[in-house]
Scaffold this active site. Structure first.
Site, PDB file in Angstrom:
ATOM      1  N   THR A 254       0.849  -1.189   0.000  1.00  0.00           N
ATOM      2  CA  THR A 254       0.000   0.000   0.000  1.00  0.00           C
ATOM      3  C   THR A 254       0.889   1.245   0.000  1.00  0.00           C
ATOM      4  OG1 THR A 254      -1.789  -1.274   0.939  1.00  0.00           O
ATOM      5  CG2 THR A 254      -1.970   1.074   1.219  1.00  0.00           C
ATOM      6  N   HIS A 255       2.122   1.086  -0.501  1.00  0.00           N
ATOM      7  CA  HIS A 255       3.083   2.191  -0.543  1.00  0.00           C
ATOM      8  C   HIS A 255       2.911   3.002  -1.828  1.00  0.00           C
ATOM      9  CE1 HIS A 255       5.670  -0.931   1.816  1.00  0.00           C
ATOM     10  NE2 HIS A 255       4.583  -0.572   2.473  1.00  0.00           N
ATOM     11  N   LEU A 256       1.817   3.749  -1.908  1.00  0.00           N
ATOM     12  CA  LEU A 256       1.616   4.638  -3.056  1.00  0.00           C
ATOM     13  C   LEU A 256       2.183   6.004  -2.698  1.00  0.00           C
ATOM     14  CD1 LEU A 256      -2.035   3.693  -4.032  1.00  0.00           C
ATOM     15  CD2 LEU A 256       0.110   2.639  -4.738  1.00  0.00           C
TER      16      LEU A 256
END
Lengths: 250, 592
Positions: free
Chosen positions: B518-520
């Protein structure tokens, strides 16, 4: 309880009393104003509702028989561990399809529904419940045409496996349904039920967890973190504990 | 009808990590602060107690703690000539919702970025020449250096009680830590977590291959800890339910365990939950924010006026709210103009699963924590010479397995049928002796001209606002990087003694249906030039100086590490700039 003002207090009551405009599956859905202390009410948890025993909630009798037969070929019984049927995987799927998962609750369902690339994800207003209903009917029709009027559940194990292999390879077209997509979803859902907590209807008596050596819903392994290459000796526990805890030894 | 609330000094949009940090810092200045959070209030005893938190179906498979796409989602396409379609169900990433944000259900990996990551463009150009970089790559410097950020990395580490082994203490390389890390002013507040069998085995194999393995810095604590705010945390019990789950044990760093109980008692702090900010309001000049408009779950609309607006939602929501509020100029990849939506990035992830002889290996793989693991950093950033390899970037790699929850962790060796008797017996045989590192190779993701965010022309949300459109693909540079790193990783897994490997390279095209992390990042990036950044080095909007935008949306491109420690450090950095500079003289902190 300290509150902003009479106005705030009344507003909150109003919110809770009225039909929620948008329920998000959270433990509470009314907007609140929080200050001065952590909002906390004793025993205000949100435990999972256990799947109830008894008749099918979603499947018809015929559908239920078909899914039990499918479950027992996808997860066949062996001398040590029951198969998909006796471990409750069809019950699991039935309860899931009758609930939020079957209805696609919470997903984005605004049109238009356009056909896209596979990596753009599922694009259909049909949820799993409707897709299972159509695919199971198409599977029955296909089997009856191919095997002299027999339904899937009446086939020999070898014939059942042949049908499944053809679906997996995309060699068996289902009338009005995507056979391969149905197969992939079916395998995924039944195996999910096999390994999920028994509270949801599958993995009955934690048979799948006993099979693989998973100790279940424990939360403290401090004594075990430094014990390497040694088998963890305790049996599994589920969210509802162990049968022995609530039932007299027989 | 909109109800206008009494004016506050500060309104904070989103009460996750950065919103909580900023609220605590600014209430410390005596300011009246209100935080508005889209999702519900969440806390361990009510929402994830130890009696039923260990529920893989509910929290992982059915996404209990995450945003529902019907409330807000995005459209997605790989290339600019494709039609973007809505993400109807989450896949590649899992947007958070509720108080605590992603800090509730993260793994709590606590990595600092490398000093060279902050001056990436300058560093790579000086070492390899500008022509070494792909033509369409748009990487840039951050406008801040590692040394400037170091005190704030330290503050966030001590807030969280981080467990780890220092690798570079005030310039001195320390045995057992990461020798590549930037100089740190203090050791970690608590010692590294204990390591399970397979993680230990990875460390041993890596050392024998000549690498310098070290324990992953962890926000799951090795021992009891009291943080500078007086919040008490307990030792992690290695239950293996961090990722996707809330910690019921007060052992994982989160806003709930490190800030909120302290913050909520302050008389000048208020939070509103289940209330979604739909717009940042501007005055007639368009250069000053007057507050926000939000809608609560009953559908009622409210206006909250404030002198200072802090946008501290998740990356994508930050960018989307800027676009909907018409703040800054939207990025146009064809004309090469505008900044909002530019330099959007993700993380280049892959893994290698190892199958070991069950007669010799029993890993008890369910004993773990979210940020446990042994890692190496030889192939991260520019820690190695890229000259011969023809790509830039890199990542850490390690056995960072977070547990063995059975729905997702019952793997079978390659070539085994996916169902039937052979599948069932393979599951039984392999469960306790399989190494499943998850995000084992954790690579950087650099920025490109045609990877960006803008508003979708077709699909809209429940308020009738256009959804934001993601145009995202994997470029050859990242795929090359991943092949190189994954092969190195496979060598180590093999050296651990695996009899069979399942090598899973990251492959294009980018797939929105498979989880990556979920590292946007990016879309509202920081920098020193207003033509290539949305916010200045203090995270202050170039266009609207009484607006600060926190979070990973500020990253000009992504490094080969998990983002949260840098996100938290930047929040402390921005808060300090507001306290020491902005409040004395409200206005632009940097001349454009």
């Amino acid at each position: 309880m300290k509150r902003d003002s009479q106005f705030e207090f009344c507003r909150r009551q109003l919110l809770l009393a009225g039909a929620a405009y948008f329920v998000l599956g959270a433990s509470h859905s009314g907007a609140t104003v929080i200050y001065d202390h952590l909002p906390w009410t004793p025993n205000a948890g949100n435990p999972p509702p256990p799947a109830t025993l008894g008749p099918w909630h979603f499947f018809t009798g015929d559908e239920g028989r078909t899914v039990e037969a499918l479950a027992d070929r996808i997860i066949p019984p062996d001398p040590d561990t029951p198969g998909g049927k006796d471990s409750g995987c069809a019950v699991f799927l039935d309860r899931q399809l009758a609930g939020p998962y079957g209805r696609q609750d919470g997903l984005y369902l605004r049109p238009p529904f356009l056909k896209g690339a596979r990596n753009q994800g599922h694009q259909s207003d049909k949820g799993p419940a409707q897709q299972y209903r159509e695919a199971l009917a198409a599977l029955t029709k296909s089997c009856r045409a191919k095997f002299g009027g027999k339904a899937f559940s009446d086939l020999s194990d070898a014939d059942k496996d042949r049908v499944l292999e053809d679906l997996e390879k995309g060699k068996l077209e289902l009338d009005g349904a995507d056979g391969k997509a149905f197969f992939d979803q079916l395998v995924k859902d039944l195996q999910t039920g096999f390994f999920a907590d028994p509270i949801y209807g599958g993995n009955r008596d934690m048979v799948a967890w006993k099979m693989i050596g998973y100790p279940g819903a424990r939360y403290n392994y401090l004594d075990w973190i430094n014990r390497h290459n040694e088998k963890f000796p305790l049996p599994p526990v589920s969210l509802t504990g162990r049968a022995e805890w609530t039932r007299a030894e027989r | 009808m909109t109800t206008r609330l009494p004016k506050k000094d500060v309104v904070i949009i989103g009460l996750g990590w950065t919103g909580s940090i900023m609220a605590n810092e600014l209430t410390g200045e005596g300011l009246e602060v209100v935080a508005i959070e889209r999702g519900p209030w969440r806390d361990a005893p009510t929402d994830f107690p130890p009696t039923y938190m260990q529920d893989e179906l509910r929290y992982r498979v059915r996404h209990e703690l995450f945003l529902r796409p019907e409330q807000l989602t995005f459209t997605f396409r790989n290339k600019m000539d494709q039609t973007a379609l809505p993400i109807r169900s989450w896949g590649a990433f899992m947007p958070p919702n509720g108080v605590g944000g992603g800090g509730v259900h993260w793994n709590a990996e606590m990595w600092r970025f490398l000093p060279s990551d902050f001056v990436l463009k300058t560093h790579l150009t000086e070492r390899y020449g500008a022509s070494f970089l792909p033509d369409d790559m748009t990487i840039q410097d951050w406008g801040i250096t590692y040394d400037e950020l170091e005190p704030f990395y330290d503050r966030f580490e001590y807030l969280c009680g981080t467990s780890g082994t220092a690798g570079n203490l005030r310039g001195q390389i320390m045995e057992g830590g990461n020798p590549f890390e930037g100089s740190r002013s203090r050791p970690y507040p608590t010692p590294a977590q204990a390591q399970p069998f397979s993680h230990t085995l990875f460390g041993k194999a890596a050392r024998e291959l000549g690498y310098k393995p070290f324990p992953q810095p962890s926000g799951n604590l090795s021992q009891a800890y009291t943080n500078p705010l007086g919040m008490k945390m307990g030792p992690c019990t290695y239950c293996g339910f961090c990722e996707w789950f809330g910690c019921s044990n007060y052992s994982k760093a989160s806003p709930q365990t490190t800030i909120l109980p302290y913050l909520v008692r302050k008389p000048n702090f208020t939070a509103r939950d289940n209330s979604e900010v739909i717009r940042i309001n501007l005055d007639r000049s368009g250069k000053r924010a007057t507050g926000v408009t939000f809608v609560d779950t009953s559908g009622e609309t409210w206006e909250q006026p404030a002198d200072l607006v802090i946008l501290s939602a998740y990356t994508l929501f930050n960018v989307q709210l800027l676009l909907h509020s018409k703040i800054g100029r939207p990025y146009d990849p064809v004309a090469g103009t505008g900044t909002v939506g530019r330099n959007y990035t993700h993380q280049t992830i892959s893994t290698v699963n190892g199958f070991f002889d069950p007669k010799k290996f029993n890993f008890n793989p369910f004993i773990a924590s979210g940020a446990i693991g042994m890692c190496i950093d030889e192939f991260n950033g520019d820690n190695f010479d890229h000259g011969p390899h023809g790509f830039v970037g890199g990542g850490y790699m390690g056995q960072v397995q977070t547990g063995a929850r059975p729905i997702e962790s019952t793997l079978v060796p390659p070539g085994t049928p996916k169902w039937g008797a052979a599948w069932k017996s393979a599951v039984k045989e392999n469960y306790l002796s399989t190494v499943k590192p998850g995000t084992g190779v954790h690579g950087s993701f650099y920025a490109y001209k045609d990877i960006y965010l803008d508003l979708d022309p077709t699909y809209s949300d429940r308020f009738g606002r256009p959804l934001m459109r993601i145009t995202m693909d994997l470029k050859e540079n990242e795929l090359k990087q991943n092949r190189f790193l994954t092969d190195k990783f496979a060598e180590i897994i093999k050296a651990m003694g695996a009899s069979k490997l399942d090598v899973q390279y990251r492959k294009g095209p980018y797939d929105i249906t498979t989880y990556q992390t979920t590292h946007l990042n990016g879309g509202a990036v920081m920098g020193s030039d207003p033509t290539t950044s949305v916010i200045n080095r203090y995270l202050q909007s170039w266009d609207v100086p009484n607006l600060f935008v926190l979070g990973a949306s500020a990253f000009p491109q992504n490094a080969g590490y998990n983002p949260t420690l840098t996100v938290g450090a930047l929040a402390f950095w921005a808060a300090t700039a507001i306290r020491t500079k902005y409040l004395k003289s409200p206005g632009r902190l940097v001349d454009a």
